[in-house]
Scaffold this motif. Structure first.
Motif, mmCIF file in Angstrom:
data_model
loop_
_atom_site.group_PDB
_atom_site.id
_atom_site.type_symbol
_atom_site.label_atom_id
_atom_site.label_comp_id
_atom_site.label_asym_id
_atom_site.label_seq_id
_atom_site.Cartn_x
_atom_site.Cartn_y
_atom_site.Cartn_z
ATOM 1 N N MET A 1 5.306 25.897 -9.607
ATOM 2 C CA MET A 1 5.496 25.222 -10.888
ATOM 3 C C MET A 1 6.905 24.699 -11.020
ATOM 4 S SD MET A 1 3.085 26.511 -13.739
ATOM 5 C CE MET A 1 4.023 25.628 -14.882
ATOM 6 N N ARG A 11 10.845 15.482 -22.618
ATOM 7 C CA ARG A 11 10.095 16.562 -23.225
ATOM 8 C C ARG A 11 10.915 17.846 -23.383
ATOM 9 N NH1 ARG A 11 6.011 13.407 -21.850
ATOM 10 N NH2 ARG A 11 5.249 13.629 -19.722
ATOM 11 N N LEU A 14 10.313 19.795 -26.592
ATOM 12 C CA LEU A 14 9.057 20.535 -26.669
ATOM 13 C C LEU A 14 9.110 21.759 -25.761
ATOM 14 C CD1 LEU A 14 6.145 20.692 -27.765
ATOM 15 C CD2 LEU A 14 5.425 19.317 -25.799
ATOM 16 N N GLN A 18 8.568 25.476 -27.128
ATOM 17 C CA GLN A 18 7.460 26.322 -26.636
ATOM 18 C C GLN A 18 8.009 27.633 -26.059
ATOM 19 O OE1 GLN A 18 5.173 23.805 -23.946
ATOM 20 N NE2 GLN A 18 3.858 23.115 -25.635
ATOM 21 N N ALA A 19 9.114 27.549 -25.310
ATOM 22 C CA ALA A 19 9.691 28.756 -24.721
ATOM 23 C C ALA A 19 10.170 29.710 -25.806
ATOM 24 C CB ALA A 19 10.829 28.371 -23.780
ATOM 25 N N VAL A 22 7.032 31.431 -27.379
ATOM 26 C CA VAL A 22 6.444 32.478 -26.537
ATOM 27 C C VAL A 22 7.362 33.705 -26.515
ATOM 28 C CG1 VAL A 22 5.670 33.090 -24.218
ATOM 29 C CG2 VAL A 22 5.149 30.840 -25.127
ATOM 30 N N GLY B 74 -1.374 21.908 -22.382
ATOM 31 C CA GLY B 74 -0.455 21.502 -23.445
ATOM 32 C C GLY B 74 0.979 21.926 -23.199
ATOM 33 N N GLY B 75 1.247 22.508 -22.035
ATOM 34 C CA GLY B 75 2.615 22.896 -21.723
ATOM 35 C C GLY B 75 3.487 21.667 -21.518
ATOM 36 N N ALA B 76 4.761 21.774 -21.913
ATOM 37 C CA ALA B 76 5.675 20.645 -21.727
ATOM 38 C C ALA B 76 5.926 20.404 -20.250
ATOM 39 C CB ALA B 76 6.987 20.915 -22.452
ATOM 40 N N GLU B 77 5.747 21.464 -19.444
ATOM 41 C CA GLU B 77 5.970 21.327 -18.005
ATOM 42 C C GLU B 77 4.691 20.820 -17.336
ATOM 43 O OE1 GLU B 77 6.992 25.358 -17.500
ATOM 44 O OE2 GLU B 77 8.989 25.060 -18.367
ATOM 45 N N PRO B 78 4.842 20.151 -16.165
ATOM 46 C CA PRO B 78 3.645 19.646 -15.483
ATOM 47 C C PRO B 78 2.695 20.787 -15.123
ATOM 48 C CG PRO B 78 5.631 18.688 -14.530
ATOM 49 C CD PRO B 78 6.082 19.759 -15.478
ATOM 50 N N ASP B 80 0.281 23.214 -13.184
ATOM 51 C CA ASP B 80 0.425 23.770 -11.842
ATOM 52 C C ASP B 80 -0.658 23.186 -10.919
ATOM 53 O OD1 ASP B 80 0.550 25.311 -9.579
ATOM 54 O OD2 ASP B 80 0.396 27.235 -10.617
ATOM 55 N N PHE B 105 -1.314 25.697 -24.919
ATOM 56 C CA PHE B 105 -0.466 26.141 -23.813
ATOM 57 C C PHE B 105 -0.506 27.660 -23.759
ATOM 58 C CE2 PHE B 105 3.717 27.633 -25.555
ATOM 59 C CZ PHE B 105 3.489 27.400 -26.906
ATOM 60 N N ARG B 107 1.804 29.436 -21.426
ATOM 61 C CA ARG B 107 3.051 29.976 -20.876
ATOM 62 C C ARG B 107 4.171 28.977 -21.133
ATOM 63 N NH1 ARG B 107 0.068 28.093 -16.704
ATOM 64 N NH2 ARG B 107 -1.052 30.049 -16.519
ATOM 65 N N ALA B 108 5.382 29.481 -21.179
ATOM 66 C CA ALA B 108 6.556 28.612 -21.343
ATOM 67 C C ALA B 108 7.795 29.426 -21.021
ATOM 68 C CB ALA B 108 6.644 28.070 -22.773
ATOM 69 N N GLY B 109 8.789 28.758 -20.457
ATOM 70 C CA GLY B 109 10.055 29.416 -20.167
ATOM 71 C C GLY B 109 9.900 30.613 -19.244
ATOM 72 N N ALA B 125 3.998 16.152 -28.236
ATOM 73 C CA ALA B 125 2.966 17.031 -27.679
ATOM 74 C C ALA B 125 1.775 16.212 -27.178
ATOM 75 C CB ALA B 125 2.532 18.048 -28.726
ATOM 76 N N ASP B 127 1.938 13.266 -25.904
ATOM 77 C CA ASP B 127 2.374 12.734 -24.604
ATOM 78 C C ASP B 127 2.263 13.801 -23.514
ATOM 79 O OD1 ASP B 127 2.969 10.332 -25.771
ATOM 80 O OD2 ASP B 127 5.136 10.683 -25.902
ATOM 81 N N ALA B 128 2.695 15.027 -23.833
ATOM 82 C CA ALA B 128 2.678 16.109 -22.834
ATOM 83 C C ALA B 128 1.244 16.429 -22.412
ATOM 84 C CB ALA B 128 3.368 17.352 -23.403
ATOM 85 N N ALA B 131 -0.276 13.559 -20.312
ATOM 86 C CA ALA B 131 0.269 13.518 -18.948
ATOM 87 C C ALA B 131 -0.395 14.598 -18.094
ATOM 88 C CB ALA B 131 1.782 13.720 -18.997
ATOM 89 N N ARG B 135 -2.887 14.261 -14.838
ATOM 90 C CA ARG B 135 -2.636 14.940 -13.556
ATOM 91 C C ARG B 135 -3.885 15.697 -13.104
ATOM 92 N NH1 ARG B 135 2.358 16.305 -16.453
ATOM 93 N NH2 ARG B 135 4.032 15.014 -15.587
#
Lengths: 178, 281
Positions: A1, A11, A14, A18-19, A22, B74-78, B80, B105, B107-109, B125, B127-128, B131, B135
């Motif tokens: 990841m 982003r 966001l 989000q972090a 959580v 819905g995670g801001a990160e791409p 997995d 989402f 998980r985050a951080g 959100a 947009d995230a 995207a 993917r």
């Protein structure tokens, strides 16, 4: 990841929000700005209930051994402690209870069997043991040879308090949906 | 005999189905009219033997839809790529006509939340999610249906109404909608909103199938537990949905505290009756 350390993107806002959310829900972090405390607390409690159900499915004798005390024992231990997955969560809790001499006999046997089968250093994912091993917990002794595990000696039943209820074994990490 | 590369796909979800779980595999196997189940995708291995109960359903030509719960679209990160690849592999080996996942989402951080968390209804959100859905769509062999979740909290960052948020995501991704009637009930109940007003504004022609589940009130909030009976209000909302536009299929989700078989059969019958579908029991 991709994760922390990647270049800032449009982003980033966001991702940070989000972090923060959580961390506030599962790791005792500060509540993010603007969130109402009541719904945050309700969400935190709901996540703990789901997690307790998942861990109970991976550690059925731990949950059954604690009976009616399972839910509060788990949530007291897990609050503010992010999950490491149901296998490790239950393992860490079982070891903590063992250290406090608070592990019920059936749960001690379950732990001894796991200790014999897998090597777990408390930090990384448990891995199968390559050589014969003995697992011990609360008087229970399990032995593993060539991947096969036998409980050699059960844990002594000295108390009548164990098994006083049915655990909440709802759902599992792998099967729960929404 | 099946060829090496199977192109045969099961038909889309139809009628009343149930979420397949190992604990109720025996019960599900004995439902004579069953045409459709859903299985939690992360619980199905990408290779090696399938759970025997699933193989039997496949042999009966029951449609099996993989339902992801850990993709974190819905995670801001791409998203997995390994998780997408697993979902794609499961869809392939089950000959699934589609897969589903959540607008959420998990998980985050670097921390796992452990369950589905709501997104802010913001343009960022949207947009995230779009995207990440793009993917996933690039790797999946079949269409994806997106499910709006039940949330106990709302973000202060909300800019869009729920209907606008969902419709924009569906329009931009071309994804199907997996409408969870119990989630619609839960959100409306907990926000003091009208569930029918949301149904009136959603693109119901995009619904691939609908979820129905039980829940309970705790501490002044309705919790979508999946471990309690389906409340009357949710069944009534199923009726209201079907009166507007009946989805092709309705699926009962139960994730624990399994009741005696007769009670579960009665819930399936009540669903069939509320929607005007044939009983599967």
């Amino acid at each position: 990841m991709t994760g922390a350390g990647s270049a800032p993107t449009p982003r980033a806002g966001l991702a940070e929000r989000q972090a923060e959310l959580v961390a506030a829900l599962v790791a005792g972090g500060e509540p993010p700005t603007g969130f109402a405390p009541g719904p945050l607390a309700a969400t935190r409690a709901a996540l703990l209930r789901k997690r307790a159900g998942e861990v109970a499915r991976h550690w059925p004798l731990l949950a059954a051994g604690l009976g009616a005390r399972w839910s509060t024992t788990f949530t007291d231990w897990a609050a503010g402690r992010p999950t490491a997955g149901s296998l490790r969560d239950g393992w860490d809790l079982a070891r903590a209870l063992h250290d406090r001499h608070a592990l019920p006999p059936a749960a001690a046997e379950e732990l001894a069997v796991r200790e014999a089968r897998l090597r777990y250093d408390g930090v990384r994912a448990p891995r199968p043991r390559r050589v014969p091993a003995v697992g011990r917990a609360g008087g229970a002794v399990a032995v593993q040879i060539a991947g096969r595990v036998r409980l050699l000696r059960p844990a002594p039943r000295v108390s009548t308090r164990a098994g006083d209820g049915v655990p909440d074994a709802a759902g599992s990490e792998l099967w729960i949906s929404d | 005999m099946r060829g090496r590369r199977r192109v045969r796909r099961m038909t889309g979800p139809s009628g009343v189905g149930i979420g397949w779980r190992p604990e109720i595999a025996g019960f599900v196997a004995e439902l004579p009219g069953l045409r459709f189940v859903e299985v939690v995708a992360e619980g199905v291995p990408a290779s090696g033997p399938l759970p025997p109960g699933l193989t039997q359903l496949r042999d009966r030509a029951v449609t099996v839809v993989p339902h992801g719960v850990r993709l974190s679209l819905g995670g801001a990160e791409p998203v997995d790529p390994a998780r997408v690849a697993h979902l794609a592999a499961v869809a392939q080996r089950l000959d699934a006509p589609l897969v589903s996942e959540h607008i959420a989402f998990v998980r985050a951080g670097g921390l796992e939340a452990g369950h589905l968390l709501p997104l802010p209804r913001s343009r960022e959100a949207v947009d995230a999610v779009c995207a990440n859905v793009a993917r996933a769509q690039a790797e999946l062999p079949v269409p994806i249906a997106l499910e709006p979740i039940a949330a106990l909290l709302d973000w202060p960052d909300d800019e869009l109404t729920e209907a606008d948020f969902l419709t924009e995501i569906l329009d931009r991704t071309g994804a199907l909608l997996l409408l969870d009637v119990a989630n619609v009930h839960a959100n409306a109940r907990n926000r003091g909103a009208d569930p029918l007003a949301l149904l009136d504004r959603l693109p119901l022609e995009r619904v691939a199938y609908a979820h129905v589940a039980g829940g309970a009130e705790h501490g002044g909030l309705y919790h979508d537990t999946h471990t309690d009976p389906v409340p009357t209000a949710v069944l009534e909302l199923v009726g209201a949905l079907c009166a507007r536009r009946r989805p092709p299929a309705l699926l009962l989700e139960r994730d624990g505290h399994y009741p005696p078989a007769a009670e579960l059969r009665a819930e399936l019958d009540a669903l069939a009756s509320a929607a005007g579908f044939p009983a599967v029991t």
